[in-house]
Enzyme design. Structure first.
Site, short mmCIF file in Angstrom:
data_model
loop_
_atom_site.label_atom_id
_atom_site.label_comp_id
_atom_site.label_asym_id
_atom_site.label_seq_id
_atom_site.Cartn_x
_atom_site.Cartn_y
_atom_site.Cartn_z
CG HIS A 1 -1.79 1.13 1.24
ND1 HIS A 1 -1.65 2.38 1.65
CD2 HIS A 1 -3.18 0.98 0.96
CE1 HIS A 1 -2.79 3.01 1.46
NE2 HIS A 1 -3.78 2.13 1.10
CB CYS B 1 -4.31 3.79 -2.17
SG CYS B 1 -5.48 4.68 -1.21
CG HIS C 1 -7.24 1.07 -1.14
ND1 HIS C 1 -6.47 1.11 0.21
CD2 HIS C 1 -7.83 -0.35 -1.05
CE1 HIS C 1 -6.41 -0.01 0.62
NE2 HIS C 1 -6.91 -1.06 0.09
CE1 TYR D 1 -12.15 1.51 5.41
CE2 TYR D 1 -10.92 2.64 6.87
CZ TYR D 1 -10.73 2.05 6.00
OH TYR D 1 -9.69 1.97 4.79
C1 DNO Z 1 -6.66 3.35 5.59
C2 DNO Z 1 -6.05 2.24 4.91
C3 DNO Z 1 -4.67 1.65 5.32
C4 DNO Z 1 -4.21 0.57 5.00
C5 DNO Z 1 -2.86 0.12 5.21
C6 DNO Z 1 -2.31 -1.23 4.48
O1 DNO Z 1 -7.33 3.23 5.67
O2 DNO Z 1 -5.96 2.21 3.72
O3 DNO Z 1 -4.69 1.71 6.88
O4 DNO Z 1 -5.18 -0.37 5.23
O5 DNO Z 1 -2.03 1.14 5.12
O6 DNO Z 1 -1.23 -1.73 4.96
#
Ligand code: DNO
Length: 349
Positions: free
Chosen positions: A198, A236, A265, A324
């Site tokens: 990520h 992302c 993402h 979330y």
């Molecule tokens: C936040 C997420 C991150 C992600 C980590 C992956 O919302 O996108 O916390 O899970 O960085 O390791």
């Protein structure tokens, strides 16, 4: 692309049944949350998680994340045992049939924001990052507690971590990442697990700690650490897109064509300063990223992997885990699927 949704397990106020009701969502992104960072994830726990998700008629599509112990990032002598544990976790995940694993290599802090409930003009609240507020914060004084952070650190732990990172610059961090990748990717290959790092969020150094998974050039350097397609990326949009120098759709196409994009993402951000941004609704016109171009890129390189709507705002009075909640992420999923259908059908005529 396959639409998925992040679920925080039994403690998540949003049930699998609710997620199942979002049109077009087929898979779940989850993790085991009660194992200390660095310990092996037992096969039984992974398999129980998988069964629970499958009994709701969904699929466990991605593990996000298997966290990387700080000793690995710091290159300490103890790293070898932690890497061996990591590999054993991958073997257990492989045995359970998991195909994609997301992780990050950010020192100490995961994603970072200056405020979690900034009120937008429409009355909803969103996560924001204001560079001036961040500059005034001192994590060693315990001034921050954000959901992305490992809350198990005491003040003393944090202070000694910061001390240890004083000698780790970006090049050292690259070295430690390469060491980790070279041990882990062969195991991922054996287990046929696609590893998807990520990007750093935000994609620049914070609190004096180095960050390296930040730009097209650095992502390119990352994939070259190991030639295997199992050494891949989570693209992302919100993380990379919060740096105005990053052209996210272009990066997506570039790494997608190389077969290194294993997870996406999708969220939008509105850039409001040089290094300041607000998380916005997914719709293109609400933020600085053209989401049509993002989905078009995925369509055009024939992406078949998982994608999830990322952080949503809090709307309709929902109270939940920052970023979330259910409603805005569900709207995001529906919008992204709508874009995909339109692009796909307009290409058929
Ligand atoms: C936040 C997420 C991150 C992600 C980590 C992956 O919302 O996108 O916390 O899970 O960085 O390791």
């Amino acid at each position: 692309m396959k639409m998925t949704f992040r679920w925080y397990g039994k403690d998540d106020p949003i049930s699998l049944e609710y997620i199942k009701q979002i049109p077009g969502v087929r898979g779940i992104v989850s993790a085991i949350y009660d194992i200390p960072v660095g310990d092996v994830w037992p096969f039984e726990k992974i398999s129980a998680l998988k069964k629970e998700i499958e009994s709701a008629d969904l699929e466990l599509s991605v593990i996000e994340s298997v966290p990387v112990h700080e000793d690995i990032k710091l290159g300490k002598p103890t790293r070898d045992q932690y890497i061996e544990n990591y590999c054993q976790t991958l073997r257990n995940l492989g045995k359970a049939g998991i195909k994609v694993v997301c992780y990050n290599f950010m020192p100490v802090f995961d994603w970072t924001r200056s405020q979690l409930d900034y009120r937008l003009e429409d009355g909803s609240t969103a996560l924001i990052y204001n560079e001036y507020d961040i500059a005034k914060m001192d994590p060693l004084k315990g001034e921050l507690s954000l959901p992305g952070w490992d809350s198990s650190y005491s003040k003393e732990d944090l202070a000694s971590l910061f001390e240890a990172y004083k000698v780790i610059d970006e090049e050292k961090l690259w070295e430690h990442l390469a060491y980790f990748i070279n041990k882990v990717i062969p195991v991922a290959e054996e287990e046929d697990i696609l590893m998807a790092i990520h990007p750093d969020d935000p994609p620049w150094n914070i609190f004096g700690l180095p960050r390296i998974i930040t730009s097209k050039a650095n992502l390119e350097r990352f994939i070259q650490l190991h030639p295997s397609k199992h050494n891949g990326l989570t693209m992302c949009s919100g993380s990379l897109g919060s740096d105005k120098k990053n052209d996210f759709p272009d990066m997506l196409t570039y790494f997608g064509k190389k077969g290194r994009v294993h997870f996406v993402h999708a969220r939008n951000v509105k850039l409001v300063g040089d290094k300041s941004f607000q998380e916005s609704a997914h719709l293109s016109e609400e933020g600085s990223i053209d989401m049509y171009k993002v989905i078009k890129a995925l369509h055009d390189f024939e992406y078949e992997g998982p994608i999830r709507p990322d952080h949503g705002r809090m709307i309709w009075g929902e109270i939940g885990k920052p970023g979330y909640g259910l409603y805005d992420r569900a709207l995001g999923a529906t919008y992204l699927n709508g874009l995909y259908e339109a692009i796909q059908k307009s290409n058929q005529v």
